[in-house]
Scaffold this motif. Sequence first.
Motif, PDB file in Angstrom:
ATOM      1  N   GLU A  75       0.831  -1.211   0.000  1.00  0.00           N
ATOM      2  CA  GLU A  75       0.000   0.000   0.000  1.00  0.00           C
ATOM      3  C   GLU A  75       0.864   1.260   0.000  1.00  0.00           C
ATOM      4  N   GLU A  76       1.946   1.202   0.780  1.00  0.00           N
ATOM      5  CA  GLU A  76       2.872   2.345   0.816  1.00  0.00           C
ATOM      6  C   GLU A  76       3.588   2.490  -0.519  1.00  0.00           C
ATOM      7  N   VAL A  97       3.017   7.059  -6.757  1.00  0.00           N
ATOM      8  CA  VAL A  97       2.273   8.272  -7.134  1.00  0.00           C
ATOM      9  C   VAL A  97       3.138   9.519  -6.926  1.00  0.00           C
ATOM     10  N   SER A  98       3.812   9.588  -5.785  1.00  0.00           N
ATOM     11  CA  SER A  98       4.673  10.746  -5.497  1.00  0.00           C
ATOM     12  C   SER A  98       5.821  10.846  -6.499  1.00  0.00           C
ATOM     13  N   LYS A 143       2.257   2.013  -3.379  1.00  0.00           N
ATOM     14  CA  LYS A 143       1.391   2.771  -4.293  1.00  0.00           C
ATOM     15  C   LYS A 143       1.576   4.280  -4.094  1.00  0.00           C
ATOM     16  N   ASN A 144       1.556   4.682  -2.825  1.00  0.00           N
ATOM     17  CA  ASN A 144       1.741   6.117  -2.546  1.00  0.00           C
ATOM     18  C   ASN A 144       3.115   6.602  -3.029  1.00  0.00           C
ATOM     19  N   ASP A 196       6.554  16.143  -2.163  1.00  0.00           N
ATOM     20  CA  ASP A 196       6.684  14.807  -2.762  1.00  0.00           C
ATOM     21  C   ASP A 196       8.118  14.314  -2.660  1.00  0.00           C
ATOM     22  N   TYR A 222       8.844  13.332   0.931  1.00  0.00           N
ATOM     23  CA  TYR A 222       8.192  12.054   1.243  1.00  0.00           C
ATOM     24  C   TYR A 222       9.032  10.884   0.740  1.00  0.00           C
TER      25      TYR A 222
END
Length: 483
Positions: free
Chosen positions: A334-335, A341-342, A337-338, A370, A373
């Motif tokens: 799940e992380e 995206v970033s 995916k983020n 971004d 992150y």
Amino acid sequence: MVEKLMAKLLKSPYFWTGILLFSLVTLYSYHKEKQVEKDASLKIEKMVQSVCISNIGTFKTLLLHQVEQMKLLRDASHHSQKELQRTIDYVAQKNDLMQKISITDWKENDTTYLMRPICNDTLMCIRISVPLGDQSPGNKALTLEIPLSTLHREIAENKSFSYAYLTLSYRDIYIFHPDESKIGQPVEPSNRFNPATDKEKSITEVFSDYLSIPVDRYYEQIDMGGETWTFTANVPGISFKELVTNTHSAFVYMTLFTSIAFIVIFLLGILHWQKEFLKRQQIQEEKINLELKNEYQKQQALATELEQLKSGLNPHFLFNSLSSLKILVSKQPEEAKNFAVSLSNLYRYLLKQERCDSIFLRDELEFTQDYIYLQQIRFSNRIKVKIDVDKNCLDKKVPPIALQLLVENCIKHTKMSYQQPLEVEIYTDSDYLTVKNNYNPSESTSSSGKGLENLTKRYSHLTTRPCAFYIEKNEFIARIPLL
């Protein structure tokens, strides 16, 4: 072009200096001309007076010489009648004026000689009588009659008379005149000496009927032989005033020459100044073009550096990010995916701002978040970032990747660990964006300062406000202006 030249010319001190010098030369020439003319007039008046006195003196001496000759004859008469006649004949041969000598009765008293004119239909002469005995009436006298025609011829042939013509009058009758036809005639009213209006022994400018030109006239009354004779000397004014006229002309020509010379020099100066002006203008245009060319080259260089910065970010950062993504996919899908995206937003931003000189702080802040992150995922929370940006500053601008560069600089050159993490604070202060981190330099990396130097150059083309980078209280602080 002409208006610009005239405007600059009127402001030029050299132009007004030339006008002042020209005015001074003109005034000096005029003053000098008047002074010379005045001095020349005085000298001419003295010269004319001297000429007149000299000519009258010569005339007077000529007449008195005849008197002296008569006295010599009288002295010779004491010897014998024969001796007297021989002396008279001798004198007559030597002197044309002493041709008519006779013995007459002496009727005067208390005078050494007598000189009177005789003007009638039968005789026109000057009669000179010298008493043979004592000076009492009833005695005899030795008498000389000088015909006026003979006197006229004698004076006409005498070279001692110059620059003037003379007249001799007795009781307003011409005894001598250059025009022989006027001898024995009355003096014209305009030529008569009037003691009430005419000043004796002074120069008066009158018009001569004889020469039909202006003359300087000089009167002198002389007592000779018991009578008063009026001598008049006339000097043509043109001959002497020619000196003043020539002097006046010389000054006029000098002033005219000075004026023409000034105008020529002035025009040559304008042409030279115009040539220099055009030359300087051409040099200025070339300088501006060169500066524009240099500026364009600098802009191109900065753009190239920015592109290199972006290109440098792409492979190096992408390699590290993909390595982190690989780990996340297997452990934290799940992380992952983020993270993906970033990373996608990051490179989309780089492509979008490829040709921009400045962007909104809002967009740069999102891009940097971004980036932060992704770096926090990579360094496992050894990076702590605090963002405190005033909402009113979000619409202001900064150069692309400026904020990201400052954050990257903090990460690259700071030693970090779980015990001593990197602490970054981003905030706005007036019209500046400040990035501050704890100063704990890494020993494994060396700083060339190239990134901050390039950022400063980029700012120099956008604003005059400077960037600031310094260490204070164990903190590294970077301040960049908001546009």
